[in-house]
Design a protein around this motif. Sequence first.
Motif, PDB file in Angstrom:
ATOM      1  N   MET A   9       0.818  -1.213   0.000  1.00 28.61           N
ATOM      2  CA  MET A   9       0.000   0.000   0.000  1.00 28.61           C
ATOM      3  C   MET A   9       0.852   1.263   0.000  1.00 28.61           C
ATOM      4  O   MET A   9       0.340   2.366  -0.143  1.00 28.61           O
ATOM      5  CB  MET A   9      -0.949   0.008   1.202  1.00 28.61           C
ATOM      6  CG  MET A   9      -2.022  -1.063   1.144  1.00 28.61           C
ATOM      7  SD  MET A   9      -3.059  -0.947  -0.319  1.00 28.61           S
ATOM      8  CE  MET A   9      -2.523  -2.344  -1.275  1.00 28.61           C
ATOM      9  N   ILE A  14       0.144   3.834  -6.024  1.00 28.27           N
ATOM     10  CA  ILE A  14      -0.986   4.015  -5.108  1.00 28.27           C
ATOM     11  C   ILE A  14      -0.901   5.377  -4.441  1.00 28.27           C
ATOM     12  O   ILE A  14      -1.910   6.082  -4.310  1.00 28.27           O
ATOM     13  CB  ILE A  14      -1.031   2.876  -4.071  1.00 28.27           C
ATOM     14  CG1 ILE A  14      -1.387   1.560  -4.771  1.00 28.27           C
ATOM     15  CG2 ILE A  14      -2.033   3.174  -2.964  1.00 28.27           C
ATOM     16  CD1 ILE A  14      -1.412   0.356  -3.875  1.00 28.27           C
ATOM     17  N   LYS A  15       0.299   5.781  -4.049  1.00 31.11           N
ATOM     18  CA  LYS A  15       0.467   7.116  -3.462  1.00 31.11           C
ATOM     19  C   LYS A  15       0.060   8.199  -4.460  1.00 31.11           C
ATOM     20  O   LYS A  15      -0.585   9.183  -4.089  1.00 31.11           O
ATOM     21  CB  LYS A  15       1.924   7.331  -3.039  1.00 31.11           C
ATOM     22  CG  LYS A  15       2.328   6.607  -1.787  1.00 31.11           C
ATOM     23  CD  LYS A  15       3.771   6.931  -1.442  1.00 31.11           C
ATOM     24  CE  LYS A  15       4.239   6.185  -0.224  1.00 31.11           C
ATOM     25  NZ  LYS A  15       5.653   6.465   0.069  1.00 31.11           N
ATOM     26  N   ARG A  18      -3.640   8.421  -4.643  1.00 33.50           N
ATOM     27  CA  ARG A  18      -4.166   9.072  -3.435  1.00 33.50           C
ATOM     28  C   ARG A  18      -4.032  10.585  -3.559  1.00 33.50           C
ATOM     29  O   ARG A  18      -4.922  11.336  -3.151  1.00 33.50           O
ATOM     30  CB  ARG A  18      -3.427   8.574  -2.197  1.00 33.50           C
ATOM     31  CG  ARG A  18      -3.877   7.216  -1.744  1.00 33.50           C
ATOM     32  CD  ARG A  18      -3.262   6.850  -0.408  1.00 33.50           C
ATOM     33  NE  ARG A  18      -3.596   5.489  -0.064  1.00 33.50           N
ATOM     34  CZ  ARG A  18      -2.736   4.575   0.334  1.00 33.50           C
ATOM     35  NH1 ARG A  18      -1.463   4.882   0.466  1.00 33.50           N
ATOM     36  NH2 ARG A  18      -3.131   3.363   0.628  1.00 33.50           N
ATOM     37  N   LEU A  91      -8.539   4.430  -7.667  1.00 33.43           N
ATOM     38  CA  LEU A  91      -7.710   4.083  -6.515  1.00 33.43           C
ATOM     39  C   LEU A  91      -8.166   2.761  -5.906  1.00 33.43           C
ATOM     40  O   LEU A  91      -7.347   1.897  -5.582  1.00 33.43           O
ATOM     41  CB  LEU A  91      -7.765   5.198  -5.466  1.00 33.43           C
ATOM     42  CG  LEU A  91      -7.020   4.932  -4.155  1.00 33.43           C
ATOM     43  CD1 LEU A  91      -5.537   4.739  -4.410  1.00 33.43           C
ATOM     44  CD2 LEU A  91      -7.253   6.075  -3.179  1.00 33.43           C
ATOM     45  N   GLU A  92      -9.465   2.594  -5.770  1.00 33.49           N
ATOM     46  CA  GLU A  92      -9.998   1.357  -5.202  1.00 33.49           C
ATOM     47  C   GLU A  92      -9.664   0.149  -6.088  1.00 33.49           C
ATOM     48  O   GLU A  92      -9.262  -0.909  -5.592  1.00 33.49           O
ATOM     49  CB  GLU A  92     -11.514   1.478  -5.034  1.00 33.49           C
ATOM     50  CG  GLU A  92     -12.149   0.285  -4.364  1.00 33.49           C
ATOM     51  CD  GLU A  92     -13.659   0.448  -4.224  1.00 33.49           C
ATOM     52  OE1 GLU A  92     -14.338  -0.586  -4.203  1.00 33.49           O
ATOM     53  OE2 GLU A  92     -14.129   1.595  -4.146  1.00 33.49           O
ATOM     54  N   THR A  95      -5.953  -0.637  -5.786  1.00 36.68           N
ATOM     55  CA  THR A  95      -5.691  -1.242  -4.480  1.00 36.68           C
ATOM     56  C   THR A  95      -6.097  -2.715  -4.484  1.00 36.68           C
ATOM     57  O   THR A  95      -5.353  -3.573  -3.997  1.00 36.68           O
ATOM     58  CB  THR A  95      -6.459  -0.483  -3.386  1.00 36.68           C
ATOM     59  OG1 THR A  95      -6.049   0.890  -3.414  1.00 36.68           O
ATOM     60  CG2 THR A  95      -6.178  -1.050  -2.017  1.00 36.68           C
ATOM     61  N   ARG A  96      -7.265  -3.017  -5.035  1.00 36.95           N
ATOM     62  CA  ARG A  96      -7.703  -4.419  -5.101  1.00 36.95           C
ATOM     63  C   ARG A  96      -6.767  -5.246  -5.970  1.00 36.95           C
ATOM     64  O   ARG A  96      -6.427  -6.384  -5.628  1.00 36.95           O
ATOM     65  CB  ARG A  96      -9.119  -4.507  -5.649  1.00 36.95           C
ATOM     66  CG  ARG A  96     -10.178  -4.269  -4.600  1.00 36.95           C
ATOM     67  CD  ARG A  96     -11.527  -4.424  -5.197  1.00 36.95           C
ATOM     68  NE  ARG A  96     -11.601  -3.350  -6.195  1.00 36.95           N
ATOM     69  CZ  ARG A  96     -12.597  -3.101  -6.997  1.00 36.95           C
ATOM     70  NH1 ARG A  96     -13.634  -3.833  -7.002  1.00 36.95           N
ATOM     71  NH2 ARG A  96     -12.579  -2.106  -7.842  1.00 36.95           N
ATOM     72  N   VAL A  98      -3.565  -4.706  -6.625  1.00 32.87           N
ATOM     73  CA  VAL A  98      -2.282  -4.884  -5.950  1.00 32.87           C
ATOM     74  C   VAL A  98      -2.406  -5.921  -4.833  1.00 32.87           C
ATOM     75  O   VAL A  98      -1.543  -6.786  -4.682  1.00 32.87           O
ATOM     76  CB  VAL A  98      -1.760  -3.528  -5.408  1.00 32.87           C
ATOM     77  CG1 VAL A  98      -0.615  -3.720  -4.450  1.00 32.87           C
ATOM     78  CG2 VAL A  98      -1.350  -2.625  -6.561  1.00 32.87           C
ATOM     79  N   LYS A  99      -3.497  -5.861  -4.064  1.00 37.52           N
ATOM     80  CA  LYS A  99      -3.689  -6.843  -3.001  1.00 37.52           C
ATOM     81  C   LYS A  99      -3.794  -8.254  -3.565  1.00 37.52           C
ATOM     82  O   LYS A  99      -3.189  -9.190  -3.033  1.00 37.52           O
ATOM     83  CB  LYS A  99      -4.944  -6.508  -2.184  1.00 37.52           C
ATOM     84  CG  LYS A  99      -4.756  -5.370  -1.218  1.00 37.52           C
ATOM     85  CD  LYS A  99      -6.023  -5.124  -0.415  1.00 37.52           C
ATOM     86  CE  LYS A  99      -5.829  -3.989   0.573  1.00 37.52           C
ATOM     87  NZ  LYS A  99      -7.039  -3.741   1.357  1.00 37.52           N
TER      88      LYS A  99
END
Length: 182
Positions: A9, A14-15, A18, A91-92, A95-96, A98-99
Amino acid sequence: LEKALEEAMKRSDIKALREVVLAQTYRVRIAKGGFLPGVGLSGSKYFVRTDGLGINWDLTLSLNFPIYQGGFDRARVKEEQSNLLEAEEQLEQLTRQVKAQVKTLHSAVVTSLATVVALKEAYSKAEQSYQSQLSDYRLGLVNNLDVIQAVTTMINVKRSLDTAIINLKTNKTLLDIALERY
């Protein structure tokens, strides 16, 4: 896995997203500010003034009311809110992704590590078997085909072990790349 997810994260992409969401939040606030009246102050200093007043400067205070701009301002606010929603969804989604990627690669590393451990033990046992067959051959208890079979098994296990080690290192490197630790 939790530590890897935390570290993921902190990735630069991702940064950056954001920061885009934060900037878009400010753009929405700026667009909402279009409904408020505006105040302006401007001034000038003259080196030479020919109107005969004797004052070499002037100051202007202006007050603007957005009376007929409500539709334009509402459209601008909705557009900026739409852009904010789009940035939040991007962003969401990232994030998903990358996770999911980190979980998959972490699982691959754990599996590869377990395979390497099991193959190291198998290689050790195959080597012991070969040594046992060799000593039995010297005593005449087994024939040369048994010794050749033991050597072949040991070589095959060693080849599998080497392949598993390469897979482990590859998966570890891919995980490091996904976490941007390279």
